[in-house]
Design a protein around this motif. Sequence first.
Motif, PDB file in Angstrom:
ATOM      1  N   SER A  32      42.193  34.054  22.787  1.00 14.15           N
ATOM      2  CA  SER A  32      40.882  33.908  23.410  1.00 14.15           C
ATOM      3  C   SER A  32      40.742  34.994  24.478  1.00 14.15           C
ATOM      4  CB  SER A  32      40.755  32.533  24.042  1.00 14.15           C
ATOM      5  OG  SER A  32      41.549  32.486  25.203  1.00 14.15           O
ATOM      6  N   PRO A  33      39.511  35.273  24.919  1.00 14.78           N
ATOM      7  CA  PRO A  33      39.329  36.320  25.936  1.00 14.78           C
ATOM      8  C   PRO A  33      40.201  36.085  27.170  1.00 14.78           C
ATOM      9  CG  PRO A  33      37.216  35.664  25.068  1.00 14.78           C
ATOM     10  CD  PRO A  33      38.226  34.744  24.448  1.00 14.78           C
ATOM     11  N   LEU A  34      40.307  34.827  27.598  1.00 20.97           N
ATOM     12  CA  LEU A  34      41.119  34.534  28.786  1.00 20.97           C
ATOM     13  C   LEU A  34      42.590  34.812  28.529  1.00 20.97           C
ATOM     14  CD1 LEU A  34      39.764  31.356  30.568  1.00 20.97           C
ATOM     15  CD2 LEU A  34      39.893  33.695  31.409  1.00 20.97           C
ATOM     16  N   GLN A  35      43.058  34.359  27.359  1.00 24.67           N
ATOM     17  CA  GLN A  35      44.461  34.614  27.006  1.00 24.67           C
ATOM     18  C   GLN A  35      44.727  36.105  26.935  1.00 24.67           C
ATOM     19  OE1 GLN A  35      44.625  32.349  23.375  1.00 24.67           O
ATOM     20  NE2 GLN A  35      46.163  30.969  24.259  1.00 24.67           N
ATOM     21  N   LEU A  36      43.747  36.805  26.332  1.00 31.67           N
ATOM     22  CA  LEU A  36      43.879  38.255  26.187  1.00 31.67           C
ATOM     23  C   LEU A  36      44.086  38.896  27.549  1.00 31.67           C
ATOM     24  CD1 LEU A  36      43.636  39.854  23.571  1.00 31.67           C
ATOM     25  CD2 LEU A  36      41.305  40.430  24.209  1.00 31.67           C
ATOM     26  N   PHE A  37      43.335  38.391  28.522  1.00 34.63           N
ATOM     27  CA  PHE A  37      43.392  38.993  29.852  1.00 34.63           C
ATOM     28  C   PHE A  37      44.707  38.668  30.557  1.00 34.63           C
ATOM     29  CE2 PHE A  37      42.356  38.969  34.423  1.00 34.63           C
ATOM     30  CZ  PHE A  37      42.075  40.302  34.552  1.00 34.63           C
ATOM     31  N   TRP A  38      45.007  37.354  30.656  1.00 32.30           N
ATOM     32  CA  TRP A  38      46.169  36.951  31.456  1.00 32.30           C
ATOM     33  C   TRP A  38      47.501  37.177  30.758  1.00 32.30           C
ATOM     34  CZ3 TRP A  38      45.440  36.715  36.333  1.00 32.30           C
ATOM     35  CH2 TRP A  38      44.226  36.266  36.868  1.00 32.30           C
ATOM     36  N   ARG A  39      47.528  37.075  29.420  1.00 29.62           N
ATOM     37  CA  ARG A  39      48.811  37.152  28.728  1.00 29.62           C
ATOM     38  C   ARG A  39      49.120  38.547  28.205  1.00 29.62           C
ATOM     39  NH1 ARG A  39      49.602  31.971  26.349  1.00 29.62           N
ATOM     40  NH2 ARG A  39      49.459  30.463  28.051  1.00 29.62           N
ATOM     41  N   ILE A  40      48.068  39.317  27.921  1.00 34.19           N
ATOM     42  CA  ILE A  40      48.335  40.623  27.297  1.00 34.19           C
ATOM     43  C   ILE A  40      48.036  41.780  28.244  1.00 34.19           C
ATOM     44  CG2 ILE A  40      47.675  42.171  25.420  1.00 34.19           C
ATOM     45  CD1 ILE A  40      47.303  39.663  23.702  1.00 34.19           C
ATOM     46  N   LYS A  41      46.886  41.711  28.912  1.00 34.74           N
ATOM     47  CA  LYS A  41      46.527  42.846  29.771  1.00 34.74           C
ATOM     48  C   LYS A  41      47.304  42.832  31.089  1.00 34.74           C
ATOM     49  CE  LYS A  41      41.856  43.683  28.091  1.00 34.74           C
ATOM     50  NZ  LYS A  41      40.433  43.610  28.456  1.00 34.74           N
ATOM     51  N   VAL A  42      47.242  41.702  31.804  1.00 34.07           N
ATOM     52  CA  VAL A  42      47.859  41.667  33.133  1.00 34.07           C
ATOM     53  C   VAL A  42      49.347  42.015  33.109  1.00 34.07           C
ATOM     54  CG1 VAL A  42      48.391  40.163  35.093  1.00 34.07           C
ATOM     55  CG2 VAL A  42      46.111  40.163  34.116  1.00 34.07           C
ATOM     56  N   PRO A  43      50.142  41.461  32.179  1.00 35.20           N
ATOM     57  CA  PRO A  43      51.566  41.810  32.203  1.00 35.20           C
ATOM     58  C   PRO A  43      51.811  43.309  32.043  1.00 35.20           C
ATOM     59  CG  PRO A  43      51.203  39.916  30.799  1.00 35.20           C
ATOM     60  CD  PRO A  43      49.844  40.434  31.173  1.00 35.20           C
ATOM     61  N   GLN A  44      50.868  44.015  31.421  1.00 35.37           N
ATOM     62  CA  GLN A  44      51.092  45.446  31.225  1.00 35.37           C
ATOM     63  C   GLN A  44      50.781  46.276  32.454  1.00 35.37           C
ATOM     64  OE1 GLN A  44      50.256  47.222  27.342  1.00 35.37           O
ATOM     65  NE2 GLN A  44      49.261  45.312  26.800  1.00 35.37           N
ATOM     66  N   ILE A  45      50.108  45.671  33.448  1.00 45.29           N
ATOM     67  CA  ILE A  45      49.790  46.476  34.633  1.00 45.29           C
ATOM     68  C   ILE A  45      50.527  45.966  35.872  1.00 45.29           C
ATOM     69  CG2 ILE A  45      47.543  47.292  33.804  1.00 45.29           C
ATOM     70  CD1 ILE A  45      46.296  45.123  35.643  1.00 45.29           C
ATOM     71  N   TRP A  46      51.625  45.266  35.679  1.00 41.02           N
ATOM     72  CA  TRP A  46      52.368  44.755  36.833  1.00 41.02           C
ATOM     73  C   TRP A  46      52.720  45.858  37.832  1.00 41.02           C
ATOM     74  CZ3 TRP A  46      51.730  40.394  38.631  1.00 41.02           C
ATOM     75  CH2 TRP A  46      51.773  39.225  37.881  1.00 41.02           C
ATOM     76  N   GLY A  47      53.078  47.026  37.278  1.00 43.46           N
ATOM     77  CA  GLY A  47      53.466  48.138  38.153  1.00 43.46           C
ATOM     78  C   GLY A  47      52.348  48.499  39.119  1.00 43.46           C
ATOM     79  N   THR A  48      51.131  48.603  38.581  1.00 45.50           N
ATOM     80  CA  THR A  48      49.997  48.959  39.434  1.00 45.50           C
ATOM     81  C   THR A  48      49.677  47.837  40.409  1.00 45.50           C
ATOM     82  OG1 THR A  48      49.168  50.156  37.532  1.00 45.50           O
ATOM     83  CG2 THR A  48      47.679  49.912  39.381  1.00 45.50           C
ATOM     84  N   ILE A  49      49.782  46.593  39.933  1.00 49.83           N
ATOM     85  CA  ILE A  49      49.529  45.463  40.833  1.00 49.83           C
ATOM     86  C   ILE A  49      50.485  45.526  42.023  1.00 49.83           C
ATOM     87  CG2 ILE A  49      49.668  42.952  41.044  1.00 49.83           C
ATOM     88  CD1 ILE A  49      48.568  42.726  38.236  1.00 49.83           C
ATOM     89  N   ALA A  50      51.732  45.873  41.735  1.00 53.52           N
ATOM     90  CA  ALA A  50      52.720  45.965  42.825  1.00 53.52           C
ATOM     91  C   ALA A  50      52.323  47.042  43.823  1.00 53.52           C
ATOM     92  CB  ALA A  50      54.105  46.246  42.256  1.00 53.52           C
ATOM     93  N   VAL A  51      51.826  48.177  43.320  1.00 52.18           N
ATOM     94  CA  VAL A  51      51.419  49.253  44.227  1.00 52.18           C
ATOM     95  C   VAL A  51      50.255  48.800  45.113  1.00 52.18           C
ATOM     96  CG1 VAL A  51      50.408  51.550  44.344  1.00 52.18           C
ATOM     97  CG2 VAL A  51      52.248  51.100  42.745  1.00 52.18           C
ATOM     98  N   VAL A  52      49.260  48.170  44.485  1.00 54.27           N
ATOM     99  CA  VAL A  52      48.103  47.676  45.245  1.00 54.27           C
ATOM    100  C   VAL A  52      48.576  46.684  46.310  1.00 54.27           C
ATOM    101  CG1 VAL A  52      46.008  46.294  45.087  1.00 54.27           C
ATOM    102  CG2 VAL A  52      46.472  48.037  43.390  1.00 54.27           C
TER     103      VAL A  52
END
Lengths: 379, 325
Positions: free
Chosen positions: B233-253
């Motif tokens: 689902s769109p929500l799953q897509l966001f939280w399970r697939i997209k967010v885990p791939q940008i952890w590095g950037t989240i850490a920088v922010v």
Amino acid sequence: MDHIAGTKARLVWAVNLSAAALVLLWIIPTLGLLVSSFRDRDQIVTSGWWRAAFQSEQSSFVRSALPETQREEGGLFVLSGNLFDTIDTGEIKAFGVTSRDPSGFIPGDTAPMSKGREMTVLTNGEYRITSPEPHSGRRGVRIFITTVEPPRFTLENYSNVIFAEGLGRSFLNTFSVTIPSTVIPILVAAFAAYALAWMQFPGRALLIALIVGLLVVPLQLALIPLLRFHNTIGIGKEYLGIWFAHTGFGLPLAIYLLRNYIAGLPREVIESARVDGATDFQIFRRIVLPLSFPALASFAIFQFLWVWNDLLVATIFLGNNEQQLVMTGRLRELLGSRGGDWEILASSAFVSIVVPVIVFFAMQKFLVRGLLAGSVKGG
Amino acid sequence: MALATIIVGVFGCVAYYYLSNLALDAVYPPRGPDAGRNINKALAIRPWLFLGPAIILLSLYLVYPVFNSVWLSFHDASGDRFIGFDNYVWMIGDEKFRESMRNNILWLIVVPALSTLFGLIAAAITDRISWGNFAKSMIFMPMAISFIGAAVIWKFIYDYRGEGSQEIGLLNALIETLGAEPKAWLTLQPWNNFLLMAVLIWIQTGFAMVILSAALRGIPEETIEAGILDGASPLQLFWRIKVPQIWGTIAVVWTTITILVLKVFDIVLAMTNGQWGSQVLANLMFDWMFRANDAGRASTIALVIMLMVTPIMIWNIRNARKESL
């Protein structure tokens, strides 16, 4: 397929609506201040800014003409006059004769008072108080009125803060701080960044690590030692001192951003210039500097916004006299001395944020690029 | 007068680089009988001409203060008499310091977390709409406003008029329409802390949004397509697939905002000045420096702030090393 298409349309709606809500939530605080800064000072404190476009009600009392002006008419003693001689504008919606019931009568009514007296107020502001006995006392009779005021907008707040409250002068002071504090670090950092990216010398890696480390040193740590140092060399409260201070504090980020960018320039260009016999100074001036324009611009915007909005460094390295008080400092002073005068605060705050906001919108592209270069690996 | 000093300051700087390089070329001309030797000498010297001002400024304005602060923290108010660990002992026992420490830890948790979260949500939403760029600009705009300007803006929202008057602060008006009593928000412990944090979150969400939005757009298409094919689902897509791939950037922010939080003092100074249990370290340090004129204690507090950013500093240096290898 229908089902999927349906969910999609609904999703699009939901996304658009939540984006609108988010944007609204984010601009409402600033909007409130903007609207307030154009409002009449009396209206700011009597109604919220979201009611600015509507008429507002105000209750107050005015005194009638003095008892000595009374006339005798057919056995009654009469005090009369016009309320609009005392109040400026508005429309009378109700009136009253006691503070317990200040709006008990509508214009045209005749309100009974104590000792057989009677009061009449008309919508055009004319009033008439009659009494079977002569009016006594030294002051006029109190007339309680509720007026409806049309919305009033004014530019007076702005002219007031810019000229009377000294914000205009502070505006110039801020410029005197900001421009050199933006240009000097760019210059110093660009040369250093080029050296760190393209020149060979011992200790280069160490220097780069040191600069990355200095990126996070809190400003607070530097204040006391530097103030003492500035006082010793005699630039304690001078523009020169604050330029150096801002340059020093801005350098790590400037060098870091510019080095990342300059190191990414194509090697062939620089090598071929070297082969043609150009010195590093020539390469820097003729090739690197023009090519790095985007990076220079993004750091310039950072530094400009940072210096313009800074309060701490200015408080410490500049005095608070007319010639040196910057706008953030002035705003802080007004918060203390004119804390309740919202028309002053709102318009001052707006004057102080208008330049950075214009720069921000005009140069947003470079700002975003700079942020990404500093935060996302590779840049 | 001011204009003249500006011009002298800026052009003095340009003149240094220009003249020093000309001088170097004059002393070691890259031609004539000794051309080879001269070029080598110029090559060895020139980096230091380029770096000289930067190194001097950095050592004077950032490196020296670190050591000087340590020295000052072992001295009394005027910085003349050595008093050992007295400042540190005082600090640990001081009620106001403990309050600041507690508040700072709250700030460090709440502000980066909520700014990043709102930034992530804003990025996800604005990337999917046609007027996304406009929405982004609006959310990003508070970045351009000074902390003190923001403090005025928000003070207006938290304004309290007292009983019997018309409330002109948005928050109290809202509360009133919901049927509750208006409150003097900024004096209300411990909630006033969160109201101050809201100001910084309002400013920093835009920053987080811009960076996270770029990171989200950099995610490889294949992973998203695979997710859609697998029926996410769109929500799953966001939280399970997209967010885990940008952890590095989240850490920088997250770390960037963390550093900023430790340095913020304007908001507290302008809105409550540390009263009603809302003191933070940076403002406490300012108090000791200017109101009490105590360089020793103020330096000790500044060192605590430094100590709190040190882990981030080490992490940054290690990352930078990895990148340059």
